[in-house]
Write an enzyme that holds these catalytic residues in place. Sequence first.
Site, PDB file in Angstrom:
ATOM      1  N   SER A 102      -7.694  10.432 -41.097  1.00 42.95           N
ATOM      2  CA  SER A 102      -8.687  10.375 -41.871  1.00 42.95           C
ATOM      3  C   SER A 102      -8.862   8.979 -42.458  1.00 42.95           C
ATOM      4  O   SER A 102      -7.872   8.304 -42.802  1.00 42.95           O
ATOM      5  CB  SER A 102      -8.755  11.374 -42.767  1.00 42.95           C
ATOM      6  OG  SER A 102      -9.913  11.268 -43.926  1.00 42.95           O
ATOM      7  N   TYR A 106      -4.475  16.300 -50.136  1.00 47.18           N
ATOM      8  CA  TYR A 106      -4.679  16.252 -48.618  1.00 47.18           C
ATOM      9  C   TYR A 106      -4.764  14.939 -48.054  1.00 47.18           C
ATOM     10  O   TYR A 106      -4.245  14.794 -46.861  1.00 47.18           O
ATOM     11  CB  TYR A 106      -6.388  16.721 -48.614  1.00 47.18           C
ATOM     12  CG  TYR A 106      -7.025  16.383 -47.244  1.00 47.18           C
ATOM     13  CD1 TYR A 106      -6.714  17.223 -45.979  1.00 47.18           C
ATOM     14  CD2 TYR A 106      -7.852  15.205 -47.127  1.00 47.18           C
ATOM     15  CE1 TYR A 106      -7.200  16.944 -44.797  1.00 47.18           C
ATOM     16  CE2 TYR A 106      -8.465  15.159 -45.886  1.00 47.18           C
ATOM     17  CZ  TYR A 106      -8.296  15.739 -44.870  1.00 47.18           C
ATOM     18  OH  TYR A 106      -8.994  15.492 -43.595  1.00 47.18           O
ATOM     19  N   LYS A 124      -2.193  13.398 -44.939  1.00 49.70           N
ATOM     20  CA  LYS A 124      -2.478  12.640 -43.814  1.00 49.70           C
ATOM     21  C   LYS A 124      -1.769  11.284 -43.619  1.00 49.70           C
ATOM     22  O   LYS A 124      -1.222  11.092 -42.537  1.00 49.70           O
ATOM     23  CB  LYS A 124      -3.894  12.377 -43.651  1.00 49.70           C
ATOM     24  CG  LYS A 124      -4.860  13.340 -43.672  1.00 49.70           C
ATOM     25  CD  LYS A 124      -5.146  13.996 -42.162  1.00 49.70           C
ATOM     26  CE  LYS A 124      -5.744  15.090 -41.993  1.00 49.70           C
ATOM     27  NZ  LYS A 124      -5.671  15.804 -40.849  1.00 49.70           N
TER      28      LYS A 124
HETATM   29  P1  NAD Z   1     -11.609  22.887 -38.946  1.00 48.44           P
HETATM   30  O1  NAD Z   1     -10.959  23.738 -40.108  1.00 48.44           O
HETATM   31  O2  NAD Z   1     -12.931  23.239 -38.231  1.00 48.44           O
HETATM   32  O3  NAD Z   1     -10.636  22.943 -37.744  1.00 48.44           O
HETATM   33  C1  NAD Z   1      -9.058  23.012 -38.089  1.00 48.44           C
HETATM   34  C2  NAD Z   1      -8.507  24.218 -37.294  1.00 48.44           C
HETATM   35  O4  NAD Z   1      -7.478  24.378 -37.319  1.00 48.44           O
HETATM   36  C3  NAD Z   1      -9.252  25.575 -37.547  1.00 48.44           C
HETATM   37  O5  NAD Z   1      -9.759  26.263 -36.416  1.00 48.44           O
HETATM   38  C4  NAD Z   1      -8.155  26.452 -38.399  1.00 48.44           C
HETATM   39  O6  NAD Z   1      -8.276  27.838 -37.985  1.00 48.44           O
HETATM   40  C5  NAD Z   1      -6.911  25.541 -37.532  1.00 48.44           C
HETATM   41  N1  NAD Z   1      -5.690  25.897 -38.350  1.00 48.44           N
HETATM   42  C6  NAD Z   1      -5.702  25.627 -39.749  1.00 48.44           C
HETATM   43  N2  NAD Z   1      -4.253  25.941 -40.032  1.00 48.44           N
HETATM   44  C7  NAD Z   1      -3.487  26.136 -38.723  1.00 48.44           C
HETATM   45  C8  NAD Z   1      -2.207  26.565 -38.536  1.00 48.44           C
HETATM   46  N3  NAD Z   1      -1.288  26.444 -39.625  1.00 48.44           N
HETATM   47  N4  NAD Z   1      -1.983  27.171 -37.393  1.00 48.44           N
HETATM   48  C9  NAD Z   1      -2.801  27.057 -36.339  1.00 48.44           C
HETATM   49  N5  NAD Z   1      -4.202  26.528 -36.481  1.00 48.44           N
HETATM   50  C10 NAD Z   1      -4.581  26.136 -37.817  1.00 48.44           C
HETATM   51  O7  NAD Z   1     -11.568  21.340 -39.383  1.00 48.44           O
HETATM   52  P2  NAD Z   1     -12.257  20.024 -38.575  1.00 48.44           P
HETATM   53  O8  NAD Z   1     -13.275  19.621 -39.597  1.00 48.44           O
HETATM   54  O9  NAD Z   1     -12.402  20.657 -37.233  1.00 48.44           O
HETATM   55  O10 NAD Z   1     -10.913  19.073 -38.935  1.00 48.44           O
HETATM   56  C11 NAD Z   1     -10.107  18.961 -37.930  1.00 48.44           C
HETATM   57  C12 NAD Z   1      -9.115  18.078 -38.325  1.00 48.44           C
HETATM   58  O11 NAD Z   1      -9.620  16.846 -38.291  1.00 48.44           O
HETATM   59  C13 NAD Z   1      -8.172  18.488 -39.450  1.00 48.44           C
HETATM   60  O12 NAD Z   1      -6.918  17.976 -39.441  1.00 48.44           O
HETATM   61  C14 NAD Z   1      -8.935  17.590 -40.491  1.00 48.44           C
HETATM   62  O13 NAD Z   1      -7.929  17.359 -41.725  1.00 48.44           O
HETATM   63  C15 NAD Z   1      -9.223  16.247 -39.950  1.00 48.44           C
HETATM   64  N6  NAD Z   1     -10.575  15.482 -40.403  1.00 48.44           N
HETATM   65  C16 NAD Z   1     -11.745  16.200 -40.608  1.00 48.44           C
HETATM   66  C17 NAD Z   1     -12.727  15.731 -41.172  1.00 48.44           C
HETATM   67  C18 NAD Z   1     -13.968  16.222 -41.430  1.00 48.44           C
HETATM   68  O14 NAD Z   1     -14.778  15.838 -42.312  1.00 48.44           O
HETATM   69  N7  NAD Z   1     -14.316  17.395 -40.801  1.00 48.44           N
HETATM   70  C19 NAD Z   1     -12.680  14.089 -41.773  1.00 48.44           C
HETATM   71  C20 NAD Z   1     -11.343  13.685 -41.200  1.00 48.44           C
HETATM   72  C21 NAD Z   1     -10.380  14.305 -40.886  1.00 48.44           C
END
Ligand code: NAD
Length: 347
Positions: free
Chosen positions: A130, A156, A160
Amino acid sequence: MRVLLTGGAGYIGSHTALVLIERGHEVIVLDDFSNSSVEAVRRVEELTGSPIRVIDADLSAPDPATGSGVGPAALAGVEFEAAIHFAGLKAVGESVRQPTRYYRTNLVSTLNLLDAMRENGATKIVFSSSATVYGDPQHLPQDELHPVGVGLTNPYGWSKAMNEQIIRDAQAARPELEAVLLRYFNPVGAHPSGRIGEDPSGIPNNLMPFIAQVAVGKRERLSVFGDGYPTVDGTGVRDYIHVMDLAEGHVAALERTMPGTTAYNLGSGTGSSVLEVVRAFETASGREIPYEIVPARPGDVAEMVADPAKANAELGWRTTRTLAEACADTWAWQSANPGGYAGGSAA
Ligand code: NAD
Ligand code: UDP
């Protein structure tokens, strides 16, 4: 390529699964559904016409056999060449209140995945990092040479930055591993079909899903967090990237991995203010978005904008979709699925 998507049922994972399948790759989803629905995977199957293998497992859980890692248990015998590691907890405010939970889930998941990959010989990892690893911007736009992990304000963000270091160290110890760290700016939008999109549980933390819920009548008005920033109109500026562009960035990264560990920004290079997003959404939806200005959110910075030149040059990837398209696609998803996946759909 056969690709394991940890967290593949989530917002970004489900869109990436779709694009990977359309590009001819095979996808295996590992998810514990703690923040997602199996319905998202079902809809990706419906959109692509391809069945998807799903492993329902907590990637941060210890292996009952060894007490150390889920890899050998949930991933025993699962053959894959590459992993895209989305799984993790992502709510900034919650991470401040529950730091040990955030560190345990986000760090142990990565350790377990790296162990499982070593055991079964998988050689490519793409990690969901991120722009938050850059902390307070020291220059704009932010390129990959910007300092990482300096003065971060929440667990958080630290998780990362720590995961980036863990992956670098694991790669150094296992030279055949090719690692990519993708630093996302602000993902927004949905697949243009309106069948998959962002489905936050509870009150959305992020701007675009909050606005979408105001537009559909689920929330009364948007709180705009501060209008005293040194920006175009005083509200915070971010680099919003359409989730389909982001998904394509993952495919480009996967197909062009190189020896070592490489970090890329995935962003558009253009900043938009909160009020610009509000106006773009009003135009896309034809709905008025009532808002009020409230005090700035602690920890927020005035402006974050990506320099995506490295990804453009080395991955042959660039964003092609506009903020207006992201708003239109978010609106198509939100209006057809006002209750998200659990609420069924109007489609
Ligand atoms: P999201 O919560 O929709 O997806 C994360 C998925 O991981 C979910 O389906 C959740 O059920 C699963 N999960 C969580 N803990 C778990 C575990 N212990 N075992 C198995 N599955 C698990 O989030 P997203 O927005 O799709 O983000 C995906 C990744 O991108 C994350 O790592 C997030 O930190 C990163 N990210 C997201 C954003 C954003 O704004 N959406 C920005 C930067 C980085
Ligand atoms: N924001 C806002 N109201 C909200 C949510 C967000 O004004 O309800 C602002 C926030 O201050 C920032 C921008 O919108 O300037 C993007 O915030 P978001 O939480 O979506 O992403 P961040 O960049 O903080 O990760």
